[in-house]
Design a protein around this motif. Structure first.
Motif, short mmCIF file in Angstrom:
data_model
loop_
_atom_site.label_atom_id
_atom_site.label_comp_id
_atom_site.label_asym_id
_atom_site.label_seq_id
_atom_site.Cartn_x
_atom_site.Cartn_y
_atom_site.Cartn_z
N LEU A 1 0.73 -1.26 0.04
CA LEU A 1 -0.15 0.03 0.04
C LEU A 1 0.92 1.25 0.00
O LEU A 1 0.39 2.19 -0.47
N SER A 2 2.05 1.07 0.61
CA SER A 2 2.85 2.29 0.61
C SER A 2 3.38 2.56 -0.80
O SER A 2 3.82 3.90 -1.14
N ASP A 3 3.44 1.84 -1.76
CA ASP A 3 4.01 1.97 -3.31
C ASP A 3 5.34 2.60 -3.07
O ASP A 3 5.63 3.42 -3.88
N LYS A 4 6.32 1.99 -2.31
CA LYS A 4 7.46 2.12 -2.27
C LYS A 4 8.46 0.97 -2.41
O LYS A 4 7.77 -0.22 -2.36
N ASP A 5 9.82 1.24 -2.71
CA ASP A 5 10.72 0.03 -2.61
C ASP A 5 10.81 -0.55 -1.15
O ASP A 5 10.57 0.32 -0.21
N VAL A 6 11.17 -1.87 -0.87
CA VAL A 6 10.78 -2.42 0.28
C VAL A 6 12.17 -2.99 0.71
O VAL A 6 12.75 -3.73 0.02
N ILE A 7 12.54 -2.60 1.91
CA ILE A 7 13.70 -3.08 2.48
C ILE A 7 13.50 -4.25 3.59
O ILE A 7 12.35 -3.95 4.39
N LEU A 8 13.81 -5.40 3.43
CA LEU A 8 13.69 -6.43 4.47
C LEU A 8 14.87 -6.33 5.29
O LEU A 8 15.79 -6.96 4.93
N ASP A 9 14.80 -6.06 6.53
CA ASP A 9 16.13 -6.01 7.55
C ASP A 9 15.97 -7.58 8.27
O ASP A 9 15.21 -7.71 9.11
N GLY A 10 16.98 -8.28 7.90
CA GLY A 10 17.11 -9.51 8.65
C GLY A 10 18.34 -9.89 9.64
O GLY A 10 18.89 -10.70 9.69
N ALA A 11 18.92 -8.56 9.90
CA ALA A 11 20.20 -8.59 10.53
C ALA A 11 20.02 -9.71 11.81
O ALA A 11 21.20 -10.23 12.24
N GLU A 12 19.06 -9.54 12.58
CA GLU A 12 18.78 -10.65 13.58
C GLU A 12 17.91 -11.85 13.33
O GLU A 12 17.19 -12.29 14.24
N LEU A 13 17.83 -12.21 12.10
CA LEU A 13 17.06 -13.20 11.68
C LEU A 13 17.78 -14.50 11.93
O LEU A 13 18.97 -14.57 11.62
N ASN A 14 17.15 -15.68 12.53
CA ASN A 14 17.78 -16.96 12.80
C ASN A 14 17.34 -18.15 11.82
O ASN A 14 17.95 -18.83 11.45
N PHE A 15 15.91 -17.98 11.25
CA PHE A 15 15.39 -19.09 10.51
C PHE A 15 14.11 -18.43 9.65
O PHE A 15 13.45 -17.62 10.23
N LEU A 16 14.15 -18.95 8.36
CA LEU A 16 12.90 -18.60 7.78
C LEU A 16 12.28 -19.98 7.22
O LEU A 16 13.01 -20.85 6.69
N MET B 1 4.40 -3.27 -9.49
CA MET B 1 4.08 -1.80 -9.25
C MET B 1 5.38 -1.13 -9.65
O MET B 1 5.68 -0.01 -9.11
N ASN B 2 6.32 -1.81 -10.37
CA ASN B 2 7.78 -1.17 -10.64
C ASN B 2 8.35 -0.72 -9.35
O ASN B 2 9.38 0.30 -9.24
N ASN B 3 8.32 -1.74 -8.41
CA ASN B 3 9.29 -1.47 -7.15
C ASN B 3 10.06 -2.50 -6.89
O ASN B 3 9.83 -3.64 -7.48
N LYS B 4 10.97 -2.52 -5.96
CA LYS B 4 11.97 -3.50 -5.54
C LYS B 4 12.01 -3.99 -4.40
O LYS B 4 11.32 -3.34 -3.28
N LEU B 5 12.38 -5.11 -4.09
CA LEU B 5 12.57 -5.85 -2.67
C LEU B 5 14.06 -5.88 -2.55
O LEU B 5 14.96 -6.35 -3.26
N LEU B 6 14.57 -5.49 -1.50
CA LEU B 6 15.89 -5.51 -1.02
C LEU B 6 16.05 -6.07 0.45
O LEU B 6 15.54 -5.95 1.33
N LEU B 7 17.17 -7.09 0.32
CA LEU B 7 17.13 -7.88 1.57
C LEU B 7 18.67 -7.17 2.16
O LEU B 7 19.80 -6.91 1.83
N LYS B 8 18.24 -6.88 3.64
CA LYS B 8 19.46 -5.97 4.24
C LYS B 8 20.00 -6.90 5.20
O LYS B 8 19.49 -7.46 6.12
N ASP B 9 21.38 -6.86 5.33
CA ASP B 9 22.16 -7.67 6.52
C ASP B 9 21.77 -8.93 7.10
O ASP B 9 21.77 -9.35 8.03
#
Length: 375
Positions: free
Chosen positions: A313-328, A346-354
């Protein structure tokens, strides 16, 4: 982005699992038929993809073909090797849902208002034959038209005249038969211009309905030997099946078997880790940020889904911050793939951070690491 398109995807989002690098919906034949009939009843766009082994192998090397799958609204496993891999990974994808079986099931169910089908493609004369045969035999479907574009480019078979002709016939379900790659490309090129709620590339269906090719006996299908029957009827398929088989064995040895071991180990080590999902929807931020911590599993899917919804709904590029992620889980990975597909529309991007190295390894063994941009 069309809100109805979001609705159709969210209906089945919680039952998705990553398998050989693609997101599959864990649905039975009956459940898949219900999604299709509901889409028709409510005029909700539903792009159905039915990957078999060949489809899955081709998606590994063709980004455009891969994108057509992650941007689909319903993805079913049309191949026993896929079911065997799901069993190895302990995923609840128990039933092969072949596109031809799904079509036959819908065609055989009596209904007051029949599903209107349009056949697009096939070899010369086959679409027309399928048109007449369906209207002779089906209790639940009627063909409202057909069109054979011949061997021309995607652009030539996407002219305004052709699209207007298809829409004027008023179909509920468009069956495309152009060869998997070309068929998926044609759907992606025209899905926004076509009024029919359901569209799918079901290449073999036109031949089966027309009676041009006979399906393998049920036992052959159940034990995964339908390919032998297909080669008997269409010898030219031999090279394709041989190449797919070699690639499948390679993926099984180098990725799927190591994934099965690594996935179980990582899951057991993080079973008691606290899980949290939070979303930063501050309007001042250039990008929408989702922070995930701990071990994201089924219990967090509602929170995760809500965060993804806010991000869309934000219609922005999205950053997924996983610096403290242990499992998916493989379910979360599948949802990330289709979420990325929605962002692409929507011509937006997904970025995986850390993302930690252990999660990077998990994504690599799941055959999806190359699909994401890491920062």
């Amino acid at each position: 982005m069309n809100s109805s398109g979001l609705k159709s995807r969210f209906i089945v989002a919680k039952k998705q699992f990553s398998l050989l690098g693609l997101p599959f919906n864990a649905v039975s034949l009956d459940e898949a038929a219900c999604v299709i009939t509901d889409a028709i009843e409510h005029q909700t766009p539903c792009f159905l993809s039915t990957p078999n082994l060949n489809f899955t192998v081709m998606a590994q090397d063709d980004p455009e073909f891969y994108n057509s799958v992650i941007q689909s609204d319903l993805v079913v496993a049309d191949g026993m090797p896929l079911i065997w891999v799901a069993k190895l990974l302990n995923l609840p994808i128990h039933e092969r849902v072949a596109g031809s079986d799904l079509f036959a099931f819908l065609a055989d169910q009596p209904r007051e208002r029949k599903i209107r089908v349009f056949f697009f493609g096939g070899e010369t004369g086959i679409a027309e034959k399928a048109h007449y045969e369906l209207n002779k035999t089906s209790r639940g479907m009627e063909s409202c038209g057909f069109y054979d574009p011949g061997f021309v480019s995607i652009e030539e078979m996407s002219s305004e005249t052709i699209i207007e002709h298809i829409n004027a016939c008023g179909p509920d379900f468009i069956v495309v038969a152009l060869g998997a790659k070309k068929g998926q490309r044609w759907i992606m090129h025209n899905r926004c211009k076509i009024n029919a709620p359901v569209i799918s590339h079901l290449g073999a269906v036109i031949n089966f309905v027309a009676g041009n090719v006979q399906r393998a006996p049920e036992k052959w299908q159940r034990f995964g030997f339908e390919w032998v029957w297909r080669i008997k009827q269409e010898p030219k398929l031999y090279k394709r099946y041989f190449g797919d088989g070699l690639r499948f064995v390679q993926m099984l040895v180098t990725q799927t078997l190591p994934l099965a071991i690594y996935y179980r180990r990582l899951a057991s080590k993080t079973a008691n880790v606290k899980k949290t999902v939070s979303a930063d929807n501050s309007s001042q931020q250039e990008k929408f940020t989702i922070i995930i911590k701990g071990s994201i599993q089924f219990e967090q899917m509602d929170d995760f889904e809500n965060a993804l919804r806010l991000a869309l709904l934000s219609d922005k590029d999205v950053i997924l911050d996983g610096a403290e992620l242990n499992f998916l889980t493989l379910s979360v990975i599948a949802r990330l793939l289709t979420f990325q597909g929605q962002l692409q529309l929507m011509n937006n991007k997904l970025l995986l951070k850390d993302f930690p190295s252990k999660i990077i390894t998990l994504l690599r063994l799941s055959s999806v690491l190359q699909r994401f941009q890491l920062i």
